[in-house]
Write a protein that holds these residues in place. Structure first.
Motif, short mmCIF file in Angstrom:
data_model
loop_
_atom_site.label_atom_id
_atom_site.label_comp_id
_atom_site.label_asym_id
_atom_site.label_seq_id
_atom_site.Cartn_x
_atom_site.Cartn_y
_atom_site.Cartn_z
N ASP A 33 98.10 13.07 75.72
CA ASP A 33 97.06 13.74 76.48
C ASP A 33 96.82 12.98 77.78
OD1 ASP A 33 95.05 15.55 77.08
OD2 ASP A 33 93.83 15.08 75.32
N VAL A 34 96.08 13.60 78.68
CA VAL A 34 95.68 12.94 79.92
C VAL A 34 94.17 13.07 80.04
CG1 VAL A 34 95.83 12.95 82.44
CG2 VAL A 34 97.87 13.41 81.06
N SER A 35 93.50 11.95 80.35
CA SER A 35 92.06 11.94 80.51
C SER A 35 91.70 10.94 81.60
CB SER A 35 91.39 11.56 79.19
OG SER A 35 89.99 11.47 79.34
N ASP A 36 90.96 11.38 82.61
CA ASP A 36 90.53 10.49 83.69
C ASP A 36 91.70 9.69 84.28
OD1 ASP A 36 87.84 11.28 83.44
OD2 ASP A 36 87.52 9.82 81.83
N ASN A 37 92.79 10.36 84.60
CA ASN A 37 93.98 9.74 85.18
C ASN A 37 94.63 8.70 84.27
OD1 ASN A 37 93.90 11.27 87.54
ND2 ASN A 37 92.48 9.85 88.51
N LYS A 38 94.37 8.80 82.98
CA LYS A 38 95.01 7.92 82.00
C LYS A 38 95.86 8.78 81.10
CE LYS A 38 91.14 4.78 81.93
NZ LYS A 38 89.81 4.63 81.43
N THR A 39 97.09 8.34 80.85
CA THR A 39 97.95 9.01 79.89
C THR A 39 97.72 8.36 78.54
OG1 THR A 39 99.59 9.49 81.60
CG2 THR A 39 100.33 9.62 79.31
N LYS A 93 86.41 6.83 72.56
CA LYS A 93 86.48 7.85 73.60
C LYS A 93 87.93 8.19 73.94
CE LYS A 93 82.15 6.43 75.68
NZ LYS A 93 81.52 5.76 76.80
N LEU A 94 88.81 7.22 73.80
CA LEU A 94 90.23 7.42 74.10
C LEU A 94 91.05 7.67 72.83
CD1 LEU A 94 90.63 4.58 76.74
CD2 LEU A 94 90.33 7.01 77.18
N GLN A 96 91.32 9.31 70.02
CA GLN A 96 90.78 10.50 69.37
C GLN A 96 91.30 10.72 67.95
OE1 GLN A 96 91.96 13.42 72.21
NE2 GLN A 96 90.88 12.37 73.86
N CYS A 101 96.44 3.89 69.66
CA CYS A 101 96.31 4.61 70.91
C CYS A 101 96.80 3.72 72.04
CB CYS A 101 94.87 5.03 71.15
SG CYS A 101 94.60 5.92 72.70
#
Length: 111
Positions: A33-39, A93-94, A96, A101
């Protein structure tokens, strides 16, 4: 810009590790996934301990019986060479899936 040959081995190694570790989980999931410019590359296998989070990128460190402890070390080196970094986290938060992770980030904060 970078070459596929710099990124592909990183993803292959982390996903191969995830395939092994989800074998120990009842609910087997791997997610990219991608979240806040983090893979984010995560799995539902066993959660890493604080010690494992710190050691997992050290050369020759492994918990797999047939592991060599080179894959994550090389993944970090490849990413650092193109101004990216990778780290492992248990941050809810990261992380999931509540297993392992890995987070890939641009060291310059760019997309």
């Amino acid at each position: 810009y970078t070459f596929e040959s710099m990124l592909l081995p990183v993803f292959i190694n982390i996903v191969n590790n995830a395939i092994y570790w989800v074998g120990f989980a009842e609910d087997k999931k791997i997610r990219i996934d991608v979240s806040d410019n983090k893979t984010l590359i995560m799995n539902s296998g066993p959660k890493m301990t604080h010690s494992e989070l710190e050691k997992c990128f050290d050369i020759f460190y492994t918990k797999k019986p047939d592991g060599r402890g080179i894959g994550l070390f090389l993944a970090k080196r490849n990413l650092n060479a193109i101004d990216f970094d990778i780290y492992a986290t248990t941050d809810e938060k990261l992380n999931q899936l509540n297993g392992s992770c890995f987070v890939i980030v641009n060291l310059h904060g760019e997309d």
